[in-house]
Design an enzyme around this catalytic site. Sequence first.
Site, short mmCIF file in Angstrom:
data_model
loop_
_atom_site.label_atom_id
_atom_site.label_comp_id
_atom_site.label_asym_id
_atom_site.label_seq_id
_atom_site.Cartn_x
_atom_site.Cartn_y
_atom_site.Cartn_z
N ASP A 28 43.90 47.61 27.68
CA ASP A 28 43.92 49.04 27.99
C ASP A 28 43.79 49.87 26.73
O ASP A 28 43.71 51.09 26.81
CB ASP A 28 45.23 49.41 28.71
CG ASP A 28 45.11 49.23 30.21
OD1 ASP A 28 43.99 48.98 30.70
OD2 ASP A 28 46.14 49.33 30.91
N ASP A 38 43.14 44.31 39.52
CA ASP A 38 44.18 44.68 38.57
C ASP A 38 45.54 44.13 39.01
O ASP A 38 45.75 43.77 40.18
CB ASP A 38 44.23 46.22 38.50
CG ASP A 38 44.78 46.74 37.19
OD1 ASP A 38 45.32 45.95 36.41
OD2 ASP A 38 44.69 47.97 36.96
#
Length: 728
Positions: free
Chosen positions: A548, A478
């Site tokens: 997301d 990430d």
Amino acid sequence: MVNITYREQDQLFHLTNGRISYVLQVQRGYLLHRYWGRAVRRLNENRPLYRYDAGFSPNPAPEDRTFSLDTLPREYPAMDNGDFREPAVCVENPDGNRVTRLTYLSYSIYDGKEPLEGLPATYVETPADAKTLVVVLQDSYTGLKAELSYTIWEKYDAICRSVRFYNGGERPLTVRRCSSASVDFADSDFDLLTLWGAHINERNMERRPLSHGISEIGSTRGASSHQFSPFIALLRPNVTEESGEVFAMSLVYSGSFAASAYVDQFQSTRLQIGLNTRDFSWRLEPKESFQTPECVMAYSAAGLDGMSQVYHKLYAEHLVRGEYKHKERPILINNWEATYFNFTEEKLLEIAACAKELGIELFVLDDGWFGRRWDDNDSLGDWVENLQKLPHGLKGLSQRVVDMGLRFGLWFEPEMVSVNSNLYREHPDWIVKVPGRHPSFGRNQLVLDLSREDVCDFIIEAVSRVLEDSNISYIKWDMNRHITEAGSALLPPERQGEVKHRYMLGLYHVMEVLTTRFPHVLFESCSGGGGRFDAGMLYYMPQTWTSDDTDAIARLKIQYGTSLVFPPVTMGSHVSAVPNHQLGRVTPLSTRGACAMSGNLGYELDITKMSDEELERVRTQVSIYKSIRPIVQFGEFHRLKSPFESDEAAWEFISPDGSAVVAMSFQILNHPAQCPATLYFTHLDPNADYRDEATGNIWGGDELMNAGIPLPRASSDFSSQMWVFTRV
Ligand code: DGJ
């Protein structure tokens, strides 16, 4: 057959694979662009150039007022030599001026394609896959050389371009602009297509007519970004999904970039892509070289679908590497939206046990497993497990999960550091910053300075240690903030403009080392969802967390837009809880499943809270996905209905051998008294018959494509349908 020829008498280079041609020519020492499009056998030796004595368009030689760099179609235009359009290259010379005149020096042609030093790029499996032309230009005044590289592929209608600069002079130069590719079109009768977005709203399609001046997109964020994808295309106005000419550029790079279309006073268009000039400069000492990222130019005479087929196949076969290139990707369960930071070992094992029961194959532990990470303010950089949450450590947890018959995966954010971390206390100089200036924060974290070798080594060792100590077969990599106040403690003032690109080179090095050291680990890249969904990352990590935003309806557009350039096998796609955590929307489990099954299927919710009936339906989804997985992940993907155009979306997957077809269609809002909807399939065999596995009905391929399937009236908002056909 792929071929590159050089015609000596008129210094003309012709790259072709029998379907497309790309032609360039040297005239009076300047490299001109002559053609890009459907294949031609040759370009006539007397093919005229459109030239006339245009007012205020300077000419390099006084005796011919019609030969002006301002009006000629150029291949790699430099700055301040009579061409007032957007330059591809701008170099600051030792005496401070920015005049560059690049003229032809030499060429070479070879089979195959060489890798780019330190950068991701498409690659050949054998030299027969492609041919490469290198044309060397030079500025005789400063000694700067530009080696323009063009690779044409045997099987794909793509040309890959990049440029390597070399300072052959005796004094330092500063490169301020260096496009990876630049192409001049004679007219501007085009629409411009770009993909814009935001966090939780990535890659929306935007198509608009070109207008005079510059239309530019890009990123100065030190990441390719959620805001714009490193992609730009010119579409003839008649382009549809299946027809019309498309000229596209996709950059194999994950940092700041710019892409533009410039329409000049003569209605000609210059299309460019490359590093963003606003946050870049590169000092080139004598005998030093600089390599630009690669641009993949796709040509399609068959509309957007034709363009996507070029990118999907080229990227799946000649960009993605490693064990998972042709290997089915596991169905995963991720604990992020199930628990966020608030989990115990017991809770995780409960989720894992339930997942195993449902046929899920991989358990992924997301953020919060290390240091004192109770929320997102803390501990990035301290990659040691939190024993309060995980009393048996990562080793114990991963082993327990593996003993259940699942694989174990782990989240990392290696490029970052929290202010409240041991790492930052020990190495405050390891961050990207400008001394004396207050650094900006993003999610309360700072960016490690990956332009430094010691920082890269730290990351490699920290990640390696965790991977070696525990039973881990998947990493989610990430990156949750962008670069600001770009400065590095180790670079001299004249090199501070290099920080963001050096950061990318450092990151690519780290990823190269780790993916080589751990070839059996499946890596998924992520940057707050799809903030670094680009071809650069895919070279190292074969899949990306698409967004997301896990709402199935929002995802229709996100996945549709992403599919313009990237194949579904690269898209992480999860079923999450309702009401959805980003949008509060309630959608049926079947629609969440159909949407997530259109990429790499995963689940991201607390499945231990689902009812028995829901669990049964998840079990069925998992088993259906296993049966269609090879088709979805390795078949041909075609878009059928665009959610950007109506309240419907649909797409299909055709297995590599054509024996099976999977299709999904979605109704977004339901409407009263709407006209009956029909789903028209594409690219089937018109002479073959296909059995609908749910009903046993046999349909002709010609009927499915020409008459289509009438869709039942939707009974609610957010409904969906899925078909599996087998060729009989
Ligand atoms: C952003 C990612 O996109 C999410 O999936 C999750 O991993 C969070 N970061 C964790 O902080």
